[in-house]
Motif scaffolding. Structure first.
Motif, PDB file in Angstrom:
ATOM      1  N   GLY A 117       0.804  -1.219   0.000  1.00 10.47           N
ATOM      2  CA  GLY A 117       0.000   0.000   0.000  1.00 10.47           C
ATOM      3  C   GLY A 117       0.833   1.263   0.000  1.00 10.47           C
ATOM      4  N   ILE A 118       2.169   1.113  -0.001  1.00  9.50           N
ATOM      5  CA  ILE A 118       3.046   2.277  -0.173  1.00  9.50           C
ATOM      6  C   ILE A 118       3.111   2.556  -1.669  1.00  9.50           C
ATOM      7  CG2 ILE A 118       5.343   3.240   0.208  1.00  9.50           C
ATOM      8  CD1 ILE A 118       5.697   1.219   2.484  1.00  9.50           C
ATOM      9  N   GLY A 119       2.434   3.587  -2.119  1.00 11.50           N
ATOM     10  CA  GLY A 119       2.320   3.821  -3.562  1.00 11.50           C
ATOM     11  C   GLY A 119       3.008   5.077  -4.032  1.00 11.50           C
ATOM     12  N   PHE A 120       4.026   5.489  -3.352  1.00 10.63           N
ATOM     13  CA  PHE A 120       4.587   6.828  -3.499  1.00 10.63           C
ATOM     14  C   PHE A 120       4.929   7.218  -4.938  1.00 10.63           C
ATOM     15  CE2 PHE A 120       7.949  10.024  -3.060  1.00 10.63           C
ATOM     16  CZ  PHE A 120       7.347  10.907  -2.196  1.00 10.63           C
ATOM     17  N   THR A 121       5.997   6.662  -5.515  1.00 14.25           N
ATOM     18  CA  THR A 121       6.528   7.180  -6.780  1.00 14.25           C
ATOM     19  C   THR A 121       5.538   7.056  -7.936  1.00 14.25           C
ATOM     20  OG1 THR A 121       8.770   6.604  -6.076  1.00 14.25           O
ATOM     21  CG2 THR A 121       8.438   7.048  -8.420  1.00 14.25           C
ATOM     22  N   MET A 122       5.095   5.824  -8.217  1.00  9.31           N
ATOM     23  CA  MET A 122       4.224   5.617  -9.371  1.00  9.31           C
ATOM     24  C   MET A 122       2.854   6.244  -9.153  1.00  9.31           C
ATOM     25  SD  MET A 122       4.623   4.285 -12.420  1.00  9.31           S
ATOM     26  CE  MET A 122       5.709   2.862 -12.476  1.00  9.31           C
ATOM     27  N   SER A 123       2.352   6.218  -7.928  1.00  7.36           N
ATOM     28  CA  SER A 123       1.055   6.846  -7.640  1.00  7.36           C
ATOM     29  C   SER A 123       1.119   8.359  -7.859  1.00  7.36           C
ATOM     30  CB  SER A 123       0.619   6.551  -6.202  1.00  7.36           C
ATOM     31  OG  SER A 123       0.291   5.195  -6.049  1.00  7.36           O
ATOM     32  N   LEU A 124       2.196   8.987  -7.377  1.00  8.40           N
ATOM     33  CA  LEU A 124       2.370  10.420  -7.629  1.00  8.40           C
ATOM     34  C   LEU A 124       2.436  10.704  -9.116  1.00  8.40           C
ATOM     35  CD1 LEU A 124       4.986  11.587  -4.959  1.00  8.40           C
ATOM     36  CD2 LEU A 124       2.622  12.362  -5.163  1.00  8.40           C
ATOM     37  N   PHE A 125       3.149   9.849  -9.834  1.00  8.19           N
ATOM     38  CA  PHE A 125       3.312  10.048 -11.269  1.00  8.19           C
ATOM     39  C   PHE A 125       1.968   9.969 -11.989  1.00  8.19           C
ATOM     40  CE2 PHE A 125       4.444   8.767 -15.599  1.00  8.19           C
ATOM     41  CZ  PHE A 125       5.435   9.696 -15.884  1.00  8.19           C
ATOM     42  N   ILE A 126       1.175   8.949 -11.677  1.00  4.41           N
ATOM     43  CA  ILE A 126      -0.143   8.808 -12.311  1.00  4.41           C
ATOM     44  C   ILE A 126      -1.054   9.965 -11.898  1.00  4.41           C
ATOM     45  CG2 ILE A 126      -2.212   7.353 -12.475  1.00  4.41           C
ATOM     46  CD1 ILE A 126      -0.408   4.922 -12.151  1.00  4.41           C
ATOM     47  N   GLY A 127      -0.943  10.400 -10.639  1.00  2.08           N
ATOM     48  CA  GLY A 127      -1.757  11.520 -10.186  1.00  2.08           C
ATOM     49  C   GLY A 127      -1.483  12.793 -10.965  1.00  2.08           C
ATOM     50  N   LEU A 128      -0.211  13.026 -11.292  1.00  4.14           N
ATOM     51  CA  LEU A 128       0.145  14.217 -12.075  1.00  4.14           C
ATOM     52  C   LEU A 128      -0.376  14.102 -13.507  1.00  4.14           C
ATOM     53  CD1 LEU A 128       3.821  14.652 -10.821  1.00  4.14           C
ATOM     54  CD2 LEU A 128       1.857  16.092 -10.237  1.00  4.14           C
ATOM     55  N   LEU A 129      -0.438  12.869 -14.028  1.00  2.00           N
ATOM     56  CA  LEU A 129      -1.002  12.673 -15.372  1.00  2.00           C
ATOM     57  C   LEU A 129      -2.521  12.843 -15.366  1.00  2.00           C
ATOM     58  CD1 LEU A 129       0.947   9.511 -16.663  1.00  2.00           C
ATOM     59  CD2 LEU A 129       1.417  11.914 -17.167  1.00  2.00           C
ATOM     60  N   ALA A 130      -3.149  12.427 -14.262  1.00  2.85           N
ATOM     61  CA  ALA A 130      -4.611  12.421 -14.209  1.00  2.85           C
ATOM     62  C   ALA A 130      -5.192  13.822 -14.076  1.00  2.85           C
ATOM     63  CB  ALA A 130      -5.080  11.551 -13.044  1.00  2.85           C
ATOM     64  N   PHE A 131      -4.524  14.704 -13.328  1.00  3.54           N
ATOM     65  CA  PHE A 131      -5.103  16.011 -13.023  1.00  3.54           C
ATOM     66  C   PHE A 131      -4.119  17.146 -13.303  1.00  3.54           C
ATOM     67  CE2 PHE A 131      -7.073  13.095  -9.798  1.00  3.54           C
ATOM     68  CZ  PHE A 131      -8.328  13.033 -10.396  1.00  3.54           C
ATOM     69  N   ASP A 132      -4.613  18.178 -13.959  1.00  2.00           N
ATOM     70  CA  ASP A 132      -3.836  19.400 -14.168  1.00  2.00           C
ATOM     71  C   ASP A 132      -4.123  20.441 -13.088  1.00  2.00           C
ATOM     72  OD1 ASP A 132      -2.658  18.455 -16.536  1.00  2.00           O
ATOM     73  OD2 ASP A 132      -4.405  19.058 -17.715  1.00  2.00           O
ATOM     74  N   GLY A 168      -0.764  10.023   3.175  1.00  2.00           N
ATOM     75  CA  GLY A 168      -1.453   9.418   4.317  1.00  2.00           C
ATOM     76  C   GLY A 168      -1.592   7.913   4.168  1.00  2.00           C
ATOM     77  N   GLY A 169      -2.035   7.477   2.981  1.00  2.00           N
ATOM     78  CA  GLY A 169      -2.220   6.047   2.748  1.00  2.00           C
ATOM     79  C   GLY A 169      -0.911   5.291   2.809  1.00  2.00           C
ATOM     80  N   SER A 170       0.142   5.852   2.218  1.00  2.00           N
ATOM     81  CA  SER A 170       1.444   5.187   2.212  1.00  2.00           C
ATOM     82  C   SER A 170       2.026   5.107   3.622  1.00  2.00           C
ATOM     83  CB  SER A 170       2.412   5.933   1.285  1.00  2.00           C
ATOM     84  OG  SER A 170       1.974   5.895  -0.060  1.00  2.00           O
ATOM     85  N   LEU A 171       1.867   6.187   4.401  1.00  2.00           N
ATOM     86  CA  LEU A 171       2.402   6.200   5.764  1.00  2.00           C
ATOM     87  C   LEU A 171       1.717   5.144   6.629  1.00  2.00           C
ATOM     88  CD1 LEU A 171       4.168   7.470   7.961  1.00  2.00           C
ATOM     89  CD2 LEU A 171       2.325   9.122   8.366  1.00  2.00           C
ATOM     90  N   ILE A 172       0.393   5.109   6.597  1.00  2.00           N
ATOM     91  CA  ILE A 172      -0.344   4.136   7.413  1.00  2.00           C
ATOM     92  C   ILE A 172      -0.034   2.711   6.965  1.00  2.00           C
ATOM     93  CG2 ILE A 172      -2.657   3.288   7.993  1.00  2.00           C
ATOM     94  CD1 ILE A 172      -3.608   6.219   7.837  1.00  2.00           C
ATOM     95  N   SER A 173       0.009   2.482   5.649  1.00  2.00           N
ATOM     96  CA  SER A 173       0.319   1.148   5.135  1.00  2.00           C
ATOM     97  C   SER A 173       1.706   0.711   5.555  1.00  2.00           C
ATOM     98  CB  SER A 173       0.211   1.131   3.603  1.00  2.00           C
ATOM     99  OG  SER A 173      -1.109   1.371   3.181  1.00  2.00           O
TER     100      SER A 173
END
Length: 403
Positions: free
Chosen positions: A345-360, A374-379
């Motif tokens: 559940g630690i999704g830091f690098t790739m999750s951030l990358f997809i998030g930047l692609l998804a939203f301007d 928050g999700g990555s820290l708790i996981s």
């Protein structure tokens, strides 16, 4: 020593180096992420954010990092995927089935949780893939803190699962985050890809032609509207893993793919990913209150990582082991597998990358970042604590270890 023993030795050495680099790189990434948060909430925060939006040539600093520098990261991801599928821990179906099924569950369930929270907002639905990704560097970094308490087979299982997860993320980016195609540039990219395939089949002995054509491919893919980082994956898949025939054995102990992977591991782990993390993890907490973490996007991302990854990965593993399709990784207990599922559940690098692609929209990007952090820290904390106090399984039976 036989040829097969030498080959297996090279594979094991590469795998150990991969795990070591990813684990230590993950620890560095943790420090960089914390530093980014500190800077983003310090008196120099204005300089931090403005420097990322400073233009150097046609692109801002942040775009150079996310579009160009990260292409090197994706090149390494592609090399790792190809090596593991053809010559490593994913080279047979018996080895692929458990991490492959777990990775699939760990991508589908988080996406469903995100959609559940954002079903009434078509614009927000574009971020459905954000919680589907696992950050292998961070996850292995946490595992490395546990030392010998975690069996080696579990580390290999996590690495295999995350590599398959990365492959899924690459496919998602190509299919769902591509807009406004330039067909001429796309045709040029296809032509360069054909040249790279021909170069690979001719077993070129030098990396230089691949890298030159790869740079041209990146420019054409960037112009085509497809995200430019995918050029790194395409280049990786064309680099030969087989040794060049007819040459002295001493000069062919390492293929071009293994050689390039060896060259890239440390720069990616200790330079590329930390720079990306520092540039994208900085979130200002000014004006943050309880409602900030209750936004649908933040909840979808955060609970997708915490609950979705856990249910998707551990649920699939539990069912497959229970009905006899697969066994747990050698020496690993069910509790340790549960802890590993939390770490995914630690999704830091790739999750951030997809998030930047998804939203301007910067506001939506901030909501995504809060959910990821928050999700990555708790996981990560839950996974560490479970693994810290769990015991390995004793080999009193004769399991069919998949790892």
């Amino acid at each position: 020593m036989t040829k097969s023993e030498r080959t297996q030795g090279r594979i094991n050495s590469t795998l150990r180096q991969f795990l070591d680099n990813e684990a230590s790189g993950g620890i560095v990434l943790m420090g960089v992420a914390i530093l980014a948060l500190i800077v983003a909430n310090s008196p120099i925060s204005e300089q931090y954010f403005s420097s990322l939006h400073t233009y150097i040539g046609p692109l801002s600093v942040q775009h150079w990092i996310n579009d160009a520098l990260m292409a090197i990261f994706f090149l390494l991801v592609g090399l790792e995927i190809k090596r593991e599928v053809l010559d490593g821990q994913l080279s047979s179906w018996s080895r692929r089935i458990l991490p492959g099924a777990a990775a699939a569950g760990g991508m589908v369930v988080p996406a469903l949780i995100y959609v559940m929270f954002n079903i009434d907002n078509p614009a927000a639905l574009r971020g459905w893939a954000i919680p589907s990704a696992t950050d292998i560097a961070f996850a292995l970094g946490v595992l490395s803190l546990l030392g010998s308490r975690v069996p080696a087979s579990l580390k290999i299982f996590l690495a295999a699962l995350a590599i398959i997860d990365d492959l899924g993320a690459v496919i998602i980016i190509a299919l769902f985050y591509t807009d406004n195609l330039n067909l001429y540039a796309l045709a040029g990219a296809a032509t360069v890809t054909i040249l790279l395939i021909g170069l690979g089949r001719n077993r070129s002995k030098s990396l230089l032609p691949f890298l030159i054509l790869g740079a041209i491919l990146w420019l054409l893919v960037f112009m085509s509207g497809v995200h430019a980082t995918l050029a790194g994956v395409i280049l990786a898949l064309t680099i030969p893993i087989k040794l060049t025939p007819g040459a002295p054995e001493a000069s062919t102990t390492v293929s071009l793919l293994h050689r390039l992977e060896h060259i890239l591991h440390k720069p990616v782990a200790f330079i590329v990913i930390p720079i990306f993390g520092f540039a994208n993890a900085g979130v200002s907490f000014a004006g943050v209150n309880g409602d900030t973490f209750l936004q649908p996007i933040t909840l979808g991302v955060g609970l997708g990582l915490i609950v979705g990854k856990l249910v998707g990965i551990f649920g699939v593993v539990f069912i497959m082991v229970r009905i006899g399709i697969a066994d747990l990784p050698a020496m690993a207990s069910l509790q340790q597998t549960l802890g590993t599922a939390f770490l995914c559940g630690i999704g830091f690098t790739m999750s951030l990358f997809i998030g930047l692609l998804a939203f301007d929209d910067p506001t939506l990007q901030e909501e995504v970042k809060f959910g990821i952090l928050g999700g990555s820290l708790i996981s990560g904390v839950c996974g560490y604590l479970i693994l810290r106090f769990s015991k390995s399984r004793q080999s009193t039976t004769s399991p069919r270890p998949l790892m």
